[in-house]
Motif scaffolding. Structure first.
Motif, PDB file in Angstrom:
ATOM      1  N   SER A  37       4.066  46.790   9.189  1.00  0.00           N
ATOM      2  CA  SER A  37       2.898  45.989   9.516  1.00  0.00           C
ATOM      3  C   SER A  37       3.276  45.025  10.628  1.00  0.00           C
ATOM      4  O   SER A  37       4.271  44.304  10.519  1.00  0.00           O
ATOM      5  CB  SER A  37       2.420  45.206   8.291  1.00  0.00           C
ATOM      6  N   GLU A  38       2.482  45.028  11.698  1.00  0.00           N
ATOM      7  CA  GLU A  38       2.753  44.135  12.828  1.00  0.00           C
ATOM      8  C   GLU A  38       2.246  42.721  12.545  1.00  0.00           C
ATOM      9  O   GLU A  38       2.849  41.753  12.971  1.00  0.00           O
ATOM     10  CB  GLU A  38       2.098  44.680  14.106  1.00  0.00           C
ATOM     11  N   LEU A  39       1.132  42.604  11.859  1.00  0.00           N
ATOM     12  CA  LEU A  39       0.537  41.299  11.573  1.00  0.00           C
ATOM     13  C   LEU A  39       0.685  40.976  10.091  1.00  0.00           C
ATOM     14  O   LEU A  39      -0.279  40.980   9.338  1.00  0.00           O
ATOM     15  CB  LEU A  39      -0.934  41.283  11.986  1.00  0.00           C
ATOM     16  N   ALA A  40       1.892  40.727   9.671  1.00  0.00           N
ATOM     17  CA  ALA A  40       2.154  40.460   8.259  1.00  0.00           C
ATOM     18  C   ALA A  40       1.836  39.019   7.924  1.00  0.00           C
ATOM     19  O   ALA A  40       2.257  38.100   8.607  1.00  0.00           O
ATOM     20  CB  ALA A  40       3.613  40.770   7.940  1.00  0.00           C
ATOM     21  N   THR A  41       1.063  38.844   6.882  1.00  0.00           N
ATOM     22  CA  THR A  41       0.757  37.512   6.378  1.00  0.00           C
ATOM     23  C   THR A  41       1.128  37.457   4.910  1.00  0.00           C
ATOM     24  O   THR A  41       1.318  38.498   4.271  1.00  0.00           O
ATOM     25  CB  THR A  41      -0.741  37.179   6.528  1.00  0.00           C
ATOM     26  N   ILE A  42       1.197  36.256   4.390  1.00  0.00           N
ATOM     27  CA  ILE A  42       1.489  36.123   2.965  1.00  0.00           C
ATOM     28  C   ILE A  42       0.310  35.472   2.260  1.00  0.00           C
ATOM     29  O   ILE A  42      -0.487  34.771   2.867  1.00  0.00           O
ATOM     30  CB  ILE A  42       2.783  35.326   2.706  1.00  0.00           C
ATOM     31  N   ASP A  43       0.210  35.760   0.990  1.00  0.00           N
ATOM     32  CA  ASP A  43      -0.827  35.192   0.134  1.00  0.00           C
ATOM     33  C   ASP A  43      -0.107  34.567  -1.059  1.00  0.00           C
ATOM     34  O   ASP A  43       0.660  35.240  -1.748  1.00  0.00           O
ATOM     35  CB  ASP A  43      -1.774  36.294  -0.322  1.00  0.00           C
ATOM     36  N   VAL A  44      -0.334  33.307  -1.282  1.00  0.00           N
ATOM     37  CA  VAL A  44       0.395  32.581  -2.317  1.00  0.00           C
ATOM     38  C   VAL A  44       0.222  33.212  -3.701  1.00  0.00           C
ATOM     39  O   VAL A  44       1.115  33.116  -4.547  1.00  0.00           O
ATOM     40  CB  VAL A  44       0.008  31.086  -2.306  1.00  0.00           C
TER      41      VAL A  44
END
Length: 98
Positions: A37-44
């Motif tokens: 994934s190029e646009l990796a984000t995290i979710d708490v």
């Protein structure tokens, strides 16, 4: 607002297919089963663990263990991911350092 927190979240089938113990001391074995994934984000609520792998000789810098998305590899560094998350929360400067 009426919200039921007892309702289970969606858990990716990746975790049932690859059940067992993960050896994070050997992340190169995890790279082959991780999705890119190029646009990796995290979710708490969904992100379980960030593993910094920039010391390896590969393109990716971070492995993200996520309940919904499974195992994700990304070129973003762990620091970049955390800075993006903090920015979404509106934290900056001395707040971010704390």
């Amino acid at each position: 607002m009426n919200q039921n927190i007892d309702v289970p979240h969606h858990v990716n089938t990746f975790w049932q297919c690859h059940a067992g113990t993960w050896d994070t001391r050997q992340p190169q074995r995890l790279l082959v089963i991780a999705q890119r994934s190029e646009l990796a984000t995290i979710d708490v609520l969904e992100t379980l663990f960030l593993l910094d792998i920039k010391h390896l000789t590969c393109v990716e810098n971070t492995l993200i263990f996520d309940r919904q998305r499974g195992l994700i590899k990304t070129k973003l560094t762990t620091r970049q991911i955390m800075m993006n998350y903090a920015g979404r929360l509106g934290l900056s400067g001395t707040q971010l350092i704390k």
